[in-house]
Design a protein around this motif. Structure first.
Motif, short mmCIF file in Angstrom:
data_model
loop_
_atom_site.label_atom_id
_atom_site.label_comp_id
_atom_site.label_asym_id
_atom_site.label_seq_id
_atom_site.Cartn_x
_atom_site.Cartn_y
_atom_site.Cartn_z
N MET A 63 -10.26 -2.29 -3.37
CA MET A 63 -9.01 -1.86 -4.45
C MET A 63 -8.67 -0.65 -4.31
N GLN A 64 -8.73 0.62 -3.54
CA GLN A 64 -8.36 1.67 -3.25
C GLN A 64 -7.11 1.08 -2.54
N TYR A 65 -7.41 0.50 -1.58
CA TYR A 65 -6.49 0.26 -0.61
C TYR A 65 -4.72 -0.42 -1.18
N LEU A 66 -5.75 -1.68 -2.48
CA LEU A 66 -4.49 -2.79 -3.72
C LEU A 66 -3.55 -1.78 -3.99
N ALA A 67 -4.40 -0.46 -4.82
CA ALA A 67 -4.24 1.32 -5.26
C ALA A 67 -2.34 1.24 -4.71
N MET A 68 -3.40 1.61 -2.91
CA MET A 68 -2.29 2.10 -2.15
C MET A 68 -0.61 1.64 -2.44
N GLY A 69 -0.86 -0.23 -1.81
CA GLY A 69 0.12 -0.27 -1.43
C GLY A 69 1.02 -0.59 -2.81
N ALA A 77 -4.30 -3.45 4.27
CA ALA A 77 -5.86 -2.53 4.84
C ALA A 77 -6.64 -3.94 3.92
N ALA A 78 -6.07 -3.33 2.41
CA ALA A 78 -6.74 -4.12 0.91
C ALA A 78 -7.58 -5.77 2.05
N GLY A 79 -6.93 -6.20 2.08
CA GLY A 79 -7.38 -7.64 2.29
C GLY A 79 -7.95 -7.81 3.69
N GLU A 80 -8.48 -6.63 4.63
CA GLU A 80 -8.79 -5.99 5.81
C GLU A 80 -10.59 -6.46 5.03
#
Length: 208
Positions: free
Chosen positions: A57-63, A83-86
């Protein structure tokens, strides 16, 4: 009127047939001898699944942040969405592992929660990469805690799970952390000499 009566009769006939054909499901009587994970270890794996979802969720926010038209750094955006997918893939692998060991018998909604990310905007790409490295270090520490618990829970060493986490998850974590550290070093040097243009070059050349 005759057509209506025929429809009613057909409905009654179908309902009656359905009632006769309905199966009464009986739960399987599966021997539980193969269930050998300790409660403490299961709890730690479930906690790790949540940690992976939180990181995702944090990486989704970054993306999403770097994809905005006011930021428009798609190299960063693609990097963080990947990264979110990983992280979601890691959570899926852990869920599949619990299933393989016969230790996931409740609904997945009782296993994970979708929490809001800690942060949703960043001053620049360097700040985001540094938070990403901290996130990865936190996930790595969490995995090590799972390993420690499953090695020593009630004097039982879960060799298979420890090998599963050490050989796969930790290897990927350490490789990813080193990659992030290198990217931070390169970006900071570019921004020190070129400012925002250095960030632009990093986004278009290195992250692509």
């Amino acid at each position: 009127m005759k057509v209506l009566a025929l429809i009613v009769l057909l409905s009654i006939a179908i309902s009656s047939a359905h009632a006769r054909l309905k199966c009464n499901e009986k739960s399987s009587d599966i021997p539980r001898d193969f269930l050998d994970m300790t409660r403490g270890c299961i709890k730690e794996v479930r906690r790790q699944i949540q940690a992976e979802i939180d990181a995702s969720m944090q990486y989704l926010a970054m993306g999403a942040h770097f994809a905005k038209d006011t930021v428009n750094l798609h190299g960063f955006s693609d990097f963080f969405f990947k990264a979110a997918g990983e992280e979601r893939e890691h959570a899926t692998k852990l869920i599949e592992y619990l299933l393989m060991r016969g230790q996931l018998t409740d609904d997945v909604s009782n296993l994970i929660s979708v929490n809001n990310p800690q942060k949703v905007s960043w001053a620049n790409g360097s700040e985001a990469l540094k938070q990403a490295l901290k996130t990865e270090a936190k996930v790595t520490k969490s995995i090590r805690n799972v390993i420690e618990k499953c090695e020593n829970d009630y004097n039982t060493n879960d060799y298979h799970l420890v090998d599963f986490l050490t050989g796969g998850f930790l290897q990927e974590q350490y490789t990813g952390q080193r990659d992030l550290a290198g990217k931070i070093s390169t970006l900071d040097k570019l921004m020190a000499t070129q400012g925002r243009f250095g960030e632009f070059l990093f986004d278009k050349q290195i992250l692509k």
